[in-house]
Design an enzyme around this catalytic site. Structure first.
Site, mmCIF file in Angstrom:
data_model
loop_
_atom_site.group_PDB
_atom_site.id
_atom_site.type_symbol
_atom_site.label_atom_id
_atom_site.label_comp_id
_atom_site.label_asym_id
_atom_site.label_seq_id
_atom_site.Cartn_x
_atom_site.Cartn_y
_atom_site.Cartn_z
ATOM 1 N N HIS A 195 38.928 44.818 60.525
ATOM 2 C CA HIS A 195 39.061 45.416 59.189
ATOM 3 C C HIS A 195 39.259 46.940 59.289
ATOM 4 O O HIS A 195 38.423 47.726 58.842
ATOM 5 C CB HIS A 195 37.822 45.083 58.336
ATOM 6 C CG HIS A 195 38.071 45.240 56.854
ATOM 7 N ND1 HIS A 195 37.516 44.412 55.908
ATOM 8 C CD2 HIS A 195 38.814 46.129 56.155
ATOM 9 C CE1 HIS A 195 37.901 44.795 54.696
ATOM 10 N NE2 HIS A 195 38.693 45.838 54.829
ATOM 11 N N GLU A 246 32.636 38.847 57.494
ATOM 12 C CA GLU A 246 32.785 40.024 58.367
ATOM 13 C C GLU A 246 31.422 40.654 58.626
ATOM 14 O O GLU A 246 30.619 40.718 57.687
ATOM 15 C CB GLU A 246 33.711 41.052 57.710
ATOM 16 C CG GLU A 246 35.136 40.509 57.538
ATOM 17 C CD GLU A 246 36.074 41.503 56.834
ATOM 18 O OE1 GLU A 246 35.628 42.615 56.479
ATOM 19 O OE2 GLU A 246 37.236 41.147 56.630
ATOM 20 N N ARG A 261 42.314 40.371 51.779
ATOM 21 C CA ARG A 261 40.922 39.950 51.903
ATOM 22 C C ARG A 261 40.862 38.588 52.584
ATOM 23 O O ARG A 261 41.671 37.695 52.278
ATOM 24 C CB ARG A 261 40.258 39.857 50.522
ATOM 25 C CG ARG A 261 39.846 41.184 49.932
ATOM 26 C CD ARG A 261 38.674 41.822 50.685
ATOM 27 N NE ARG A 261 38.222 43.084 50.101
ATOM 28 C CZ ARG A 261 38.627 44.297 50.488
ATOM 29 N NH1 ARG A 261 39.517 44.440 51.451
ATOM 30 N NH2 ARG A 261 38.132 45.382 49.905
HETATM 31 N N1 LIG Z 1 42.536 45.598 55.299
HETATM 32 C C1 LIG Z 1 42.071 46.681 54.692
HETATM 33 O O1 LIG Z 1 41.400 47.519 55.273
HETATM 34 C C2 LIG Z 1 42.403 46.904 53.239
HETATM 35 C C3 LIG Z 1 42.546 48.219 52.793
HETATM 36 C C4 LIG Z 1 42.857 48.427 51.460
HETATM 37 C C5 LIG Z 1 43.016 47.353 50.605
HETATM 38 N N2 LIG Z 1 42.834 46.098 51.055
HETATM 39 C C6 LIG Z 1 42.990 44.970 50.133
HETATM 40 O O2 LIG Z 1 44.305 45.013 49.603
HETATM 41 C C7 LIG Z 1 44.262 44.751 48.214
HETATM 42 C C8 LIG Z 1 45.478 45.328 47.536
HETATM 43 O O3 LIG Z 1 45.382 46.738 47.457
HETATM 44 P P1 LIG Z 1 46.451 47.565 46.570
HETATM 45 O O4 LIG Z 1 46.019 48.982 46.543
HETATM 46 O O5 LIG Z 1 47.833 47.233 46.985
HETATM 47 O O6 LIG Z 1 46.151 46.897 45.136
HETATM 48 P P2 LIG Z 1 47.153 46.666 43.924
HETATM 49 O O7 LIG Z 1 46.282 46.323 42.763
HETATM 50 O O8 LIG Z 1 48.108 47.805 43.803
HETATM 51 O O9 LIG Z 1 47.998 45.387 44.392
HETATM 52 C C9 LIG Z 1 47.538 44.072 44.316
HETATM 53 C C10 LIG Z 1 48.701 43.228 43.821
HETATM 54 O O10 LIG Z 1 48.315 41.853 43.900
HETATM 55 C C11 LIG Z 1 48.840 41.215 42.751
HETATM 56 N N3 LIG Z 1 48.118 39.970 42.488
HETATM 57 C C12 LIG Z 1 46.850 39.807 42.025
HETATM 58 N N4 LIG Z 1 46.570 38.509 41.874
HETATM 59 C C13 LIG Z 1 47.667 37.823 42.250
HETATM 60 C C14 LIG Z 1 48.000 36.453 42.328
HETATM 61 N N5 LIG Z 1 47.113 35.511 41.943
HETATM 62 N N6 LIG Z 1 49.239 36.100 42.764
HETATM 63 C C15 LIG Z 1 50.136 37.039 43.143
HETATM 64 N N7 LIG Z 1 49.883 38.377 43.092
HETATM 65 C C16 LIG Z 1 48.671 38.749 42.647
HETATM 66 C C17 LIG Z 1 48.659 42.239 41.644
HETATM 67 O O11 LIG Z 1 49.498 41.956 40.532
HETATM 68 C C18 LIG Z 1 49.067 43.504 42.373
HETATM 69 O O12 LIG Z 1 50.469 43.718 42.305
HETATM 70 C C19 LIG Z 1 42.919 45.330 47.773
HETATM 71 O O13 LIG Z 1 42.449 44.720 46.598
HETATM 72 C C20 LIG Z 1 42.017 45.045 48.955
HETATM 73 O O14 LIG Z 1 41.381 43.817 48.793
HETATM 74 C C21 LIG Z 1 42.538 45.846 52.359
HETATM 75 O O1 LIG Z 2 39.383 47.766 49.935
HETATM 76 C C1 LIG Z 2 39.415 48.676 50.777
HETATM 77 O O2 LIG Z 2 39.528 49.878 50.478
HETATM 78 C C2 LIG Z 2 39.337 48.356 52.240
HETATM 79 O O3 LIG Z 2 39.364 47.000 52.478
HETATM 80 C C3 LIG Z 2 38.154 48.965 52.873
HETATM 81 O O4 LIG Z 2 37.015 48.260 52.449
#
Ligand SMILES: NC(=O)c1ccc[n+]([C@@H]2O[C@H](COP(=O)([O-])OP(=O)(O)OC[C@H]3O[C@@H](n4cnc5c(N)ncnc54)[C@H](O)[C@@H]3O)[C@@H](O)[C@H]2O)c1
Ligand SMILES: O=C(O)[C@H](O)CO
Length: 327
Positions: free
Chosen positions: A289, A270, A241
């Site tokens: 994104h 965004e 994010r």
């Molecule tokens: N660019 C995109 O289009 C896109 C797509 C999907 C997800 N995302 C982002 O990616 C993030 C992660 O997705 P995911 O499915 O891997 O989630 P997830 O919950 O499996 O992984 C997130 C990880 O971050 C860790 N974390 C949280 N706070 C922390 C901190 N302060 N210090 C260190 N580690 C910390 C958690 O323990 C967890 O292991 C989502 O929350 C979303 O914001 C972006």
């Molecule tokens: O969190 C997610 O799934 C992606 O960032 C799309 O918004």
């Protein structure tokens, strides 16, 4: 047969998923950006909301007194007021897992593009500026064998780590609040990914990837001190994010520090404002994104979100609830 309820769809859904909702419930489609009045009217009777990329706050919840469930077509839940939802007993669902591999592909694409200057050099060809063999001022930096540091070692962070370690021979360091049990969660990464204190990770990684959710703890976490602690000449990639990064600090590190380059799929605001220096900075590869933006994955996300919504409205446990008490 489930009792018919009112569902408000606030972002377009694929036709087949809309049809699943319409077969069971009374459905209103109203995008608050385009039809604010229709959205507000439907909110007043809505039992369920489904969509993404819209900030839900306490005022919106006040206007939706019958709301039982919000089904987000995203894995990230930073658009939702978690404590308020918990207080009001509103279920929140999201779309983990179905997008993990696609987002990891995207992150690897930005990583490769950033290190090898793919977009910049492709533009050189497109613009008719390829008039001699390129010299070392346009050389990139290797990816294979370099050390990757990952913050946010969850589903997607680990999927990127697999690509890096198994495909590109990259040692992986990760920082998390507690070590991940690789034996049960990611056995293929045993001996290839190492839990590392943040300072040590930043000092050793050639490429640092942020794959963090946006929370109170991570907002602005990647700041001036963070960039100053990175290995000179290292690159930064953000697939999580935008607001986890202080963008002024990032620009300062690029222009006055030792950061080589940045690859960014996400931004604090965004779409990226037209006057943002990140849009045109020569050592930034910006993407709009697109982490999960493939036909297959966006459909799978919509399908899971629809299933979640139908399950909650039928009084069943949803496939992918989000724990609104989680920090
Ligand atoms: N660019 C995109 O289009 C896109 C797509 C999907 C997800 N995302 C982002 O990616 C993030 C992660 O997705 P995911 O499915 O891997 O989630 P997830 O919950 O499996 O992984 C997130 C990880 O971050 C860790 N974390 C949280 N706070 C922390 C901190 N302060 N210090 C260190 N580690 C910390 C958690 O323990 C967890 O292991 C989502 O929350 C979303 O914001 C972006
Ligand atoms: O969190 C997610 O799934 C992606 O960032 C799309 O918004």
């Amino acid at each position: 047969m489930t009792q018919q309820k009112n569902v408000l769809v606030f972002r377009p859904l694929p036709e087949d998923q809309l049809a699943r909702l319409q077969a069971a419930h009374h459905v209103t489609v109203a995008d608050p950006r385009k039809e604010p009045d229709a959205f507000a009217a439907a909110l007043a009777t809505a039992n369920g909301l489904i969509g993404s990329s819209h900030t839900v706050d306490a005022a919106l919840l006040d206007a939706a007194p019958k709301l039982e469930v919000i089904s987000s077509v995203s894995v990230g839940v930073d658009n939702y007021p978690l404590a308020e939802l918990h207080k009001r007993g509103i279920v929140l669902c999201h779309t983990p897992d179905v997008l993990t591999e696609t987002v990891a592909d995207t992150v690897f694409a930005i990583l490769m593009a950033t290190q090898r200057r793919v977009v910049e050099l492709s533009n050189l060809v497109r613009d008719g500026r390829w008039n001699k063999n390129i010299g070392e001022e346009l050389f990139g930096t290797d990816v294979h064998g370099k050390t990757l540091g990952i913050l946010g070692f969850g589903r997607i962070g680990q999927a990127v780590a697999r690509r890096a370690a198994l495909g590109f021979g990259m040692p992986v360091l990760y920082h998390s609040r507690r070590p991940v049990d690789l034996a049960t969660q990611a056995p293929e990464l045993q001996g290839r990914a190492t839990h590392t204190p943040l300072d040590d990770l930043l000092a050793r990684a050639d490429i640092v990837l942020a794959m963090l959710p946006l929370t109170d703890a991570t907002r602005g976490m990647i700041d001036t001190a963070f960039f100053a602690r990175m290995k000179p000449g290292a690159s930064f990639i953000n697939g999580g994010r935008g607001a986890t990064v202080n963008e002024e600090a990032l620009l300062h590190a690029l222009d006055h520090g030792t950061l080589r380059a940045a690859g960014l799929d996400v931004f604090a605001k965004e779409p990226l404002p037209a006057d943002s220096p990140l849009r045109t900075h020569p050592r930034v590869t910006p993407l709009p994104h697109i982490g999960s933006a493939t036909h297959e994955t966006r459909h799978a996300m919509a399908e899971l979100a629809t299933t979640n919504l139908l399950q909650v409205l039928a009084g069943e446990k949803p496939t992918a609830p989000y724990d609104t008490t989680a920090a």
